[in-house]
Write an enzyme that holds these catalytic residues in place. Structure first.
Site, short mmCIF file in Angstrom:
data_model
loop_
_atom_site.label_atom_id
_atom_site.label_comp_id
_atom_site.label_asym_id
_atom_site.label_seq_id
_atom_site.Cartn_x
_atom_site.Cartn_y
_atom_site.Cartn_z
N ALA A 156 43.95 -18.12 -57.55
CA ALA A 156 44.41 -17.34 -59.14
C ALA A 156 43.47 -16.78 -59.94
O ALA A 156 42.40 -17.07 -59.54
CB ALA A 156 45.28 -18.53 -59.93
N HIS A 157 43.96 -15.94 -60.93
CA HIS A 157 43.05 -15.47 -61.82
C HIS A 157 41.98 -16.38 -62.52
O HIS A 157 42.32 -17.47 -62.81
CB HIS A 157 43.92 -14.60 -62.64
CG HIS A 157 44.66 -15.26 -63.80
ND1 HIS A 157 45.42 -14.56 -64.75
CD2 HIS A 157 45.04 -16.38 -63.84
CE1 HIS A 157 46.38 -15.38 -65.24
NE2 HIS A 157 45.93 -16.63 -64.90
N ASN A 158 40.72 -15.85 -62.61
CA ASN A 158 39.55 -16.32 -63.20
C ASN A 158 39.24 -17.60 -62.58
O ASN A 158 38.34 -18.23 -63.12
CB ASN A 158 40.04 -16.39 -64.73
CG ASN A 158 40.22 -15.34 -65.38
OD1 ASN A 158 41.24 -14.92 -65.75
ND2 ASN A 158 39.27 -14.36 -65.65
N ARG B 87 42.96 -10.95 -59.42
CA ARG B 87 42.02 -10.33 -60.29
C ARG B 87 42.24 -11.14 -61.73
O ARG B 87 43.13 -11.78 -61.99
CB ARG B 87 42.23 -8.90 -60.58
CG ARG B 87 43.48 -8.58 -61.32
CD ARG B 87 43.71 -6.93 -61.25
NE ARG B 87 42.60 -6.14 -61.47
CZ ARG B 87 41.79 -5.60 -60.48
NH1 ARG B 87 42.32 -5.37 -59.29
NH2 ARG B 87 41.00 -4.53 -61.06
N GLN C 83 46.36 -7.48 -66.48
CA GLN C 83 44.97 -8.06 -65.78
C GLN C 83 43.96 -7.04 -65.57
O GLN C 83 43.95 -6.39 -64.42
CB GLN C 83 45.39 -8.84 -64.46
CG GLN C 83 46.76 -9.58 -64.59
CD GLN C 83 46.32 -11.10 -65.29
OE1 GLN C 83 45.80 -12.08 -64.88
NE2 GLN C 83 47.15 -10.92 -66.81
#
Length: 347
Positions: free
Chosen positions: A238-240, A217, A197
């Site tokens: 969560a990511h993004n 991240r 990530q």
């Protein structure tokens, strides 16, 4: 504890004062338990009966309600907002850290602004940039090249990973983890392969992150939290994920990867939001709602089932299991009725 005169508080709020200008106020209190040296507020008319026995020295009221209260008052447009502003002014919360503790580990390559405080056993890594008047609590970890804007308050035991960036005047509560890896894996014939990530987390100005909340991240691009976003305890971002300015998220909410949340949204506790969907500006999501599809129109969205007695729940659940059979019976009856009308016409 510092006290303020009623006149000073009136000037701070630009409010009309009724009563003595020299009245001393040192803290805030509730309508039920406020003391003569405290300020309270009435914003909900349903609570006006509490004024009979209220002992507050000063009350925040709307102008149209001033006849309800014989004592000193500040007349304001919104008593609750005014109360929040005075609560900030009278806040007695101690700092997260005071000065640089000798046990703090600060890398020589880190940059600290003026007035920075770092608590016991906190770690600030190489390349980190800490703005003016930042407080870093005990046992907090600040990773390489992380950036904290001026005035941030980071409470003890927070983990801020490498390259995570916070704007100015953010508050991060104990146990929060900002910038841990997102849940990114590929499956090769049953074996999980980790996807590094390599994005980061970007957080705007004036945000507050609750205790034990995790913001992952980004996988390639970044996870982005806008300005003045408030996130309660025990949330998972969560990511993004991208969250727009001024959105509020209550405790235990889970937002899956790459979801986009608009500006001025309000999300109730324990809500679950599917990944890769978008929620428009101003949407309100009820507690325990599960959103699986995009929300394109401003409004209130609900899917949770309120609690009921166990007996009623068991009865309803038993009936729910038969809903497909009931649906098919209704469909058959509708077809029989249509066929009957056709036969009558032909006759």
């Amino acid at each position: 504890m510092k006290s303020w005169t009623a006149l000073q508080l009136a000037q701070h709020l630009d409010a009309e004062l009724i009563g003595s200008e020299e009245l001393q106020i040192g803290s805030v209190g509730t309508l039920e338990r406020a003391r003569p040296d405290q300020v309270s507020f009435l914003s909900n008319p349903k609570l006006k009966h509490l004024l009979t026995d209220c002992q507050a020295g000063l009350l925040l009221l709307r102008a149209e309600d001033k006849a309800m209260w014989p004592g000193a008052a500040l007349l304001v447009a919104d008593p609750y907002v005014a109360f929040a502003k005075l609560a900030q002014l009278l806040d007695s919360t101690p700092p997260a850290a005071l000065g640089i503790h000798p046990t703090a580990q600060i890398d020589a390559g880190a940059t600290l602004g003026k007035g920075v405080s770092v608590g016991p056993y906190a770690v600030i890594s190489a390349g980190a940039v800490i703005g003016d008047d930042v407080e870093v609590g005990a046992h907090t970890f600040i990773g390489e090249a992380a950036r904290l804007g001026a005035g941030c308050r980071i409470w003890p035991n927070v983990s801020i990973y490498h390259r995570v960036e916070l704007g100015s005047n953010c508050i991060v509560h104990s146990g929060a983890v900002l910038g841990a890896d997102g849940f990114g894996f590929a499956n090769e014939r049953g074996r999980w392969l980790k996807i590094p990530q390599v994005g980061t987390v970007l957080i705007g100005d004036d945000c507050e992150i609750g205790a034990q909340t995790c913001i992952d991240r980004g996988a390639i691009e970044n996870t982005v939290i806008g300005n003045n976003v408030i996130i309660d305890n025990l949330c998972q971002i969560a990511h993004n994920v991208r969250i727009g300015d001024h959105t509020a998220i209550a405790g235990s909410t889970t937002i899956a990867g790459s979801a986009i949340i608009g500006r001025y949204c309000i999300i109730g506790g324990a809500a679950v939001i599917n990944g890769h969907i978008e929620i428009c500006d101003g949407a309100q999501i009820s507690g325990m709602a599960m959103l699986m599809k995009p929300v394109t129109e401003k409004g209130v969205y609900t899917s949770g089932i309120p609690a009921t007695t166990n007996a009623e729940w068991r009865k309803n659940t038993a009936r729910l299991r038969k809903i497909d059979q009931l649906y098919q019976r209704v469909k058959d009856l509708e077809q029989q009725l249509a066929d009957s009308k056709t036969t009558d016409k032909q006759a």
